[in-house]
Design an enzyme around this catalytic site. Sequence first.
Site, PDB file in Angstrom:
ATOM      1  N   HIS A 104     -15.993  28.277 -27.135  1.00  0.00           N
ATOM      2  CA  HIS A 104     -16.381  27.863 -26.087  1.00  0.00           C
ATOM      3  C   HIS A 104     -17.409  27.408 -24.893  1.00  0.00           C
ATOM      4  O   HIS A 104     -18.446  26.935 -24.352  1.00  0.00           O
ATOM      5  CB  HIS A 104     -14.623  27.733 -24.579  1.00  0.00           C
ATOM      6  CG  HIS A 104     -14.119  27.554 -25.948  1.00  0.00           C
ATOM      7  ND1 HIS A 104     -13.404  26.235 -26.625  1.00  0.00           N
ATOM      8  CD2 HIS A 104     -12.952  28.049 -27.174  1.00  0.00           C
ATOM      9  CE1 HIS A 104     -12.167  25.803 -26.991  1.00  0.00           C
ATOM     10  NE2 HIS A 104     -11.983  27.490 -27.156  1.00  0.00           N
TER      11      HIS A 104
HETATM   12  C1  BDR Z   1     -11.799  29.931 -22.750  1.00  0.00           C
HETATM   13  O1  BDR Z   1     -10.836  30.799 -22.297  1.00  0.00           O
HETATM   14  C2  BDR Z   1     -11.074  32.084 -22.702  1.00  0.00           C
HETATM   15  O2  BDR Z   1     -10.078  32.700 -23.914  1.00  0.00           O
HETATM   16  C3  BDR Z   1     -13.201  32.002 -23.236  1.00  0.00           C
HETATM   17  O3  BDR Z   1     -13.235  33.114 -23.862  1.00  0.00           O
HETATM   18  C4  BDR Z   1     -12.540  30.949 -22.604  1.00  0.00           C
HETATM   19  O4  BDR Z   1     -13.754  31.355 -21.896  1.00  0.00           O
HETATM   20  C5  BDR Z   1     -10.674  28.491 -23.348  1.00  0.00           C
HETATM   21  O5  BDR Z   1     -10.488  28.171 -23.530  1.00  0.00           O
END
Ligand code: BDR
Length: 312
Positions: A247
Site C-alpha cells: 500500500h
Molecule cells: C494502510 O493501513 C496501514 O496498516 C498500512 O500501513 C497502510 O498505510 C493500508 O490500508
Amino acid sequence: MPDFGADATRPIRCVIDTDPGIDDAVAILFALQSGWFDVLGISTVAGNLGIPVTTRNAGRILALASRTGIPVVAGAERPLARKGFDTKDIHGGDGLGGVAFPEPAEPPLAANAVSWLADLLTREPAGSIDLLALGPMTNLALLVREAPQAARRIRRLIAMGGAVDEPGNIGPRTEFNIAADPEAAQIVLSAGLPLTLIPLDATRRLRATRDDCAALAALGTPAARASALLIEAYFNATTGRESRPLHDPCVMLLAARPELFGLQRLGLSVDTGQSEDAGALDRAPGAPAVDVAMTVDARGALALLAEGLGRA
Ligand code: BDR
Ligand code: CA
C-alpha cells in the site's frame, strides 16, 4: 537514470508523514535509498501502533539506512475524535514484523510535528515541498485547521487511504488510514489542497510475491534486504496468500513517476457516522475534486521499487 521528473539530480523535496508500519518502512526505505527524494523530515502519527512506537520506528528506519540529520518529529497521539485501531496482528507488536532494525541514532526533535511542519512550509518557498502521507490524516487535518496558510504552500499532498469501488480492509467499505480518523480525512479532503489520494483500488493491485522478496534480497543493499524481510513478515501475518499488497510504497512511486497510475478527478466525502461504514468514501460531486489513483501499472511500479531499493 529513470525517465521521469524525479532523479538523483532533481530529488523531490518532501516530508513523510507516517505510522511505521511494515509497508510504511518499505516506502521510507525506498525514498531514502533511491536518491530520488530529498527527505526534509519524518513526522509521525498514531495509527498502526501508538506514537512512541511509530516515532521510534522512524528513527530505526533512518538508522538502518545509515542516514543522520533527517529530523523525526512526533505528531498526534490519537485520532481527532475516536479511539483508533490495533493492528498488532498485521504489523507485529514492534510495528516492523519483528525484523531486526538498529536503534535510532538520533532522538526525535523536541517539537510537535504540526508546528514543525507549519514552520518549515512557511520558511521554504511556496510550492516547493511535497507531503507524502502514509498513515491516518490526523497531523494533516491539524495543519489545515491550525495553520491553513502554511498548508496552502504544499506543492503536492499524496496520501494512501480509502476505498472507492474496492471493498475495504477494515470493514466492508472502509480502509484503515481513513477509518482510523474519519474526521481528519474529511477535513483534508474538503480543504482544497493539491491532493492525490491512492485508495485500495490501486494499492491492492501492487503486490509482491515470495519470488519478488527473493529478488529484492538479491539486490544486496541494506534497504532492499530489509524490505524483503519486511514483506516476508507481512506474509507471516496471513495464511495461504500468494502475494501481499504494497500500500504505502504506492505513494513514493506515484510521487516519482505519476504516469504509472491511472488518475480520476473525483469529489469525495467521508462517512463520519458511527456505523461500520465510518470512514467509508462516498462520491460527492459537490465536494472539491481531488486526483484519485484508481489503477496502477503493477509491473512498472514493482520494477521501479526494485530499482530504487537497489541503488548503491
Ligand atoms: C494502510 O493501513 C496501514 O496498516 C498500512 O500501513 C497502510 O498505510 C493500508 O490500508
Ligand atoms: Ca501506513
